[in-house]
Design an enzyme around this catalytic site. Structure first.
Site: not given
Length: 456
Positions: A98, A255, A259, A282, A362
């Site tokens: 958390h 949630h 986690d 987990h 150019h």
């Protein structure tokens, strides 16, 4: 990363541009919170503290002799039953997800998390108390770029229980989570882009949950000793038992996503990708974090060894310049480094022939080297000057901004462009230099440039 520019190419007209790069962030000051731990049920005081750049997130057990540190690393994951535990020898910290989730979600890269026990306070079972703690401490930028790993190909892990996580390439950090309970109960879905705003509003207040039939077995194992209906949702049949009722119709899935952010940061760095998870927990979260950590380490090992600068004044030839700069034809605008004057000045050279691509279009018929390419040549020499410093070797230099730009004379085919940069300010990974280009001793362009060095 954004690059914003406005320009006029006439000689003598000033030019300025800026580039915004995501910087590392830490806390502005210390902040503390007290409460009861979920699994041990013990009182604990947790303090978050600012940390130097590249520190990452670290825990510190101030209740133990020597006050040992534990890195937030997948390599230190010990157990994952109902929470993520990190350990170095006999020193452990439990239920770290958390606080790690809150710091990561709110954009904090470097912080020390001190505790006088082995587990953070559970609060109301969500990350919201930690978000408030971080906001009270304040967040400030640091003088180093933030490393964000862009996932370029799918990475997948799965386990025998049917849980699966896959990370797909994406230009943002996104989460899509499906939470499924026993016998198909609590089938919920949630998806979002993760940034500090969405994290605080959509994820941080989602509370932890468990099933009624699991409560007694968990207690028998010595877990959830501090669990109450004020800090958890208990699911019994079709009922959700908790203080104040559900905060979201899919609070369980949210949630799980919250986690997952805390578990995935154990890989050691932020990621850019779309994380798609089916029945995450987990165990599989930290399995993915470990997979990411190993893949990143393998990727780092494949990088060529950094070029080692000579310690004294020297000439660097074209092959050596190519080892230092990531540019290649037609954007390599330095042929060689003629020398260094002390630690603050570098002199480079570019031989201009009619074969240069920019001369073809150019001012055809009377070709002129574009002024912005002279700026780029000065930036490349300035990068080499920054990369010469021992702490910057093996990194890459980035051009951040330019100011006070003036073009004095045109540069044409056959000219030998001498490029000089002199470092005037240095703060962390950022330097400011005065630079100029010369042909036959006459200044063709000059500017004040800002650089940044970052990991390759």
């Amino acid at each position: 990363m954004k690059f914003l520019a406005s320009q006029r190419l006439e000689y003598g007209v000033e030019y300025s541009c800026t580039m915004a790069i995501q910087m590392q962030r830490t806390l502005s000051k210390c902040a503390s919170i007290e409460g009861t731990s979920l699994h041990t049920g013990k009182p604990v005081r947790l303090t978050i503290k600012p940390a130097e750049v590249n520190t990452g997130l670290k825990f510190r057990r101030i209740d133990l002799p020597d006050k040992p540190f534990i890195d937030a690393s997948a390599a230190l994951v010990q157990t994952v039953e109902r929470a993520t535990t990190l350990a170095v020898g006999s020193v452990k910290v439990h239920t770290v997800e958390h606080i790690l989730s809150a710091l990561t979600g709110m954009g904090v890269d470097n912080a020390i998390i001190e505790m006088d026990s082995n587990e953070p306070p559970i609060g109301d079972g969500s990350a919201s108390p930690y978000v408030n703690l971080i906001k009270n401490a304040g967040i400030e930028e640091q003088d180093a770029p933030c490393t964000v790993w862009e996932i370029r190909e799918p990475i997948q892990v799965e386990n025998k229980n049917g849980s699966r996580i896959i990370i797909m390439p994406d230009k943002k950090f996104r989460l899509s989570v499906t939470a499924v309970g026993p016998e198909g109960r609590v089938t919920q879905y949630f998806s979002t882009e993760v940034n500090p705003e969405t994290y605080e509003k959509e994820l941080s207040t989602a509370r932890t949950f468990c099933f009624y039939e699991d409560v007694q077995p968990l207690l028998d194992k010595g877990l959830i000793q501090g669990g109450t209906l004020d800090n958890a949702i208990v699911i019994k049949g079709d009922q959700y038992i908790c203080a104040g009722g559900l905060r979201f119709h899919n609070e369980c899935a949210r949630h799980k996503a919250m986690d997952m952010i805390g578990d995935l940061i154990l890989n050691g760095r932020r990621i850019m990708g779309h994380v798609i998870a089916v029945m995450p927990g987990h165990g599989i979260n930290t399995q993915m974090a470990a997979t990411l950590q190993k893949k990143y380490e393998s990727m780092e090992a494949m990088k060529p060894k950094p070029f080692i600068f000579p310690s004294g004044d020297t000439v660097l030839d074209t092959s050596e310049v190519l080892k230092l700069l990531p540019h290649r034809y037609p954007f390599m605008l330095v042929d060689r480094i003629l020398g260094f004057e002390g630690d603050n000045k570098c002199i480079g050279q570019k031989n201009l022939t009619m074969n240069e691509l920019f001369f073809q279009g150019h001012f055809p018929g009377k070709p002129v080297m574009p002024g912005v390419l002279q700026l780029e040549a000065m930036a490349q020499v300035g990068s080499i000057l920054m990369l010469r410093m021992p702490e910057n070797q093996g990194k890459i230099g980035y051009f951040m901004s330019c100011d006070k730009v003036k073009w004095r004379k045109p540069v044409v085919p056959g000219d030998v462009l001498i490029i000089e940069t002199e470092l005037t300010k240095l703060r962390g990974a950022i330097g400011v230099a005065n630079a100029r280009c010369l042909v036959n001793g006459e200044v063709t362009c000059e500017a004040e440039l800002k650089f940044m060095v970052a990991d390759a």
